[in-house]
Write an enzyme that holds these catalytic residues in place. Structure first.
Site, PDB file in Angstrom:
ATOM      1  N   GLN A   1      75.543 -55.924  34.955  1.00 33.90           N
ATOM      2  CA  GLN A   1      74.609 -56.777  34.374  1.00 33.90           C
ATOM      3  C   GLN A   1      73.623 -57.505  35.221  1.00 33.90           C
ATOM      4  O   GLN A   1      73.944 -58.001  36.328  1.00 33.90           O
ATOM      5  CB  GLN A   1      75.572 -57.986  33.599  1.00 33.90           C
ATOM      6  CG  GLN A   1      74.939 -58.852  32.709  1.00 33.90           C
ATOM      7  CD  GLN A   1      74.597 -58.262  31.267  1.00 33.90           C
ATOM      8  OE1 GLN A   1      75.098 -57.477  30.911  1.00 33.90           O
ATOM      9  NE2 GLN A   1      73.535 -58.729  30.715  1.00 33.90           N
TER      10      GLN A   1
ATOM     11  N   LYS B   1      79.857 -57.299  25.171  1.00 29.32           N
ATOM     12  CA  LYS B   1      80.311 -56.061  25.540  1.00 29.32           C
ATOM     13  C   LYS B   1      81.419 -55.747  25.515  1.00 29.32           C
ATOM     14  O   LYS B   1      82.158 -54.755  24.910  1.00 29.32           O
ATOM     15  CB  LYS B   1      79.242 -55.610  26.769  1.00 29.32           C
ATOM     16  CG  LYS B   1      77.705 -55.579  26.672  1.00 29.32           C
ATOM     17  CD  LYS B   1      77.116 -55.578  27.829  1.00 29.32           C
ATOM     18  CE  LYS B   1      75.486 -55.893  27.598  1.00 29.32           C
ATOM     19  NZ  LYS B   1      74.780 -55.876  28.621  1.00 29.32           N
TER      20      LYS B   1
ATOM     21  N   ASP C   1      72.863 -47.716  30.425  1.00 29.38           N
ATOM     22  CA  ASP C   1      71.857 -48.432  30.208  1.00 29.38           C
ATOM     23  C   ASP C   1      70.604 -47.594  30.134  1.00 29.38           C
ATOM     24  O   ASP C   1      69.390 -48.073  29.783  1.00 29.38           O
ATOM     25  CB  ASP C   1      71.742 -49.524  31.146  1.00 29.38           C
ATOM     26  CG  ASP C   1      72.626 -50.738  30.980  1.00 29.38           C
ATOM     27  OD1 ASP C   1      72.472 -51.243  29.772  1.00 29.38           O
ATOM     28  OD2 ASP C   1      73.091 -51.581  32.032  1.00 29.38           O
TER      29      ASP C   1
END
Ligand code: GUN
Length: 283
Positions: A95, A51, A118
């Protein structure tokens, strides 16, 4: 049979993001993504590194917060709150899964919906349900983008999703429904699973079990999308689909690695760009 090249499609998406980022920078705006990693899970470390690399490629600023597994819930929530209030941070990603003892959901709900790149916050999930959203969840949106890139229409097709997670299975079903697919979501309690999956025009495997989908479960000419990221008995990376046995029955199939994975990250870049634009009153 055509192997869908997720790397190629993701490169195209990132190129577009990079171009728009250049234009934003000319206005003095640099999109910023904060990535929080708690603990030392090796797979999570790889995802976070990828990422960050993507951020660099498209011209974003990325800030990593690598915290020990001993971090308390309150410390994590305090960090999220600080990032929520920072002008130079447009997107916040924690995460998942978090180490034992920390609450994934509490962290998701603490992230400002405006910075929730997200699309996991319940406010964003609800907006997706009614089709009025700013952000789409990265993996399902990446899959839709791949289907579009290969001119695979969902309209009127039988779509079967195996897996019902909040991150992939459920939103995947919703996005396929938005494109007029007829959607079935299967899971661990589903009876006669093979009978259902064999009927699928588009089959999405998001189970989390290595090589779970075998040839017998796939109909002739199906489009097979593999969301899995597992290690086989030899420690080699593999998906939820037994690629070798299934590939000859498919019209299209995604490989692992090089299929869905790169697309997830490309959409994360797209979402972060959008967050930066929205927070700066552009579009
Ligand atoms: N863990 C597995 N997939 C994801 C994802 O897309 N985002 C985050 N934050 N964690 C994940």
């Amino acid at each position: 049979m055509i192997i869908i090249d997720g790397k190629k499609v993701s490169a195209q998406v990132k190129e577009q993001v990079a171009e728009e980022t250049k234009a934003l920078k000319a206005k003095g705006i640099v999109p910023g993504l904060a990535v929080i990693l708690v603990g030392d899970d090796p797979a999570s470390r790889v995802y976070v590194n990828n990422k960050k690399k993507a951020c660099e490629l498209v011209g974003f600023r990325s800030v990593e917060y690598s915290l020990p597994a001993t971090t308390t819930q309150q410390e994590l929530l305090d960090l999220v709150e600080e990032l929520n209030n920072r002008q130079d941070i447009n997107g916040i990603l924690c995460q998942l899964p978090l180490p034992k003892g920390l609450d994934d959901n509490a962290v998701i709900e603490a992230i400002s919906p405006l910075k929730d790149v997200d699309a996991f916050h319940k406010q964003n999930v609800g907006r997706i349900m009614i089709g009025d959203y700013d952000f789409l969840p990265c993996t399902p949106a990446g899959i839709m983008e791949m289907l579009r890139a290969y001119d695979i229409s969902v309209d009127g097709k039988k779509c079967v999703v195996i897996g019902r997670s909040n991150i992939v299975g459920k939103p995947m079903g919703m996005l396929l429904l938005h494109e007029n697919g007829t959607v079935t979501i299967c899971h661990s309690h589903t009876k006669n699973l093979s009978e259902i999956t064999r009927e699928a025009d588009i089959l999405v495997a998001a189970i989390g079990k290595a090589k779970f989908v075998i040839a017998d479960m796939v109909g002739e000419g199906a489009v097979v999308i593999d969301v899995g990221m597992n290690r086989d008995e030899k420690g080699k990376l593999c998906g939820d689909v037994d690629f070798e046995s299934v590939k000859d029955k498919c019209s299209y199939i995604t490989p692992v690695p090089g299929g869905v994975g790169p697309m997830t990250i490309a959409i994360l870049m797209k979402n972060t760009l959008k967050a930066a634009k929205l927070q700066n009153g552009i579009q």
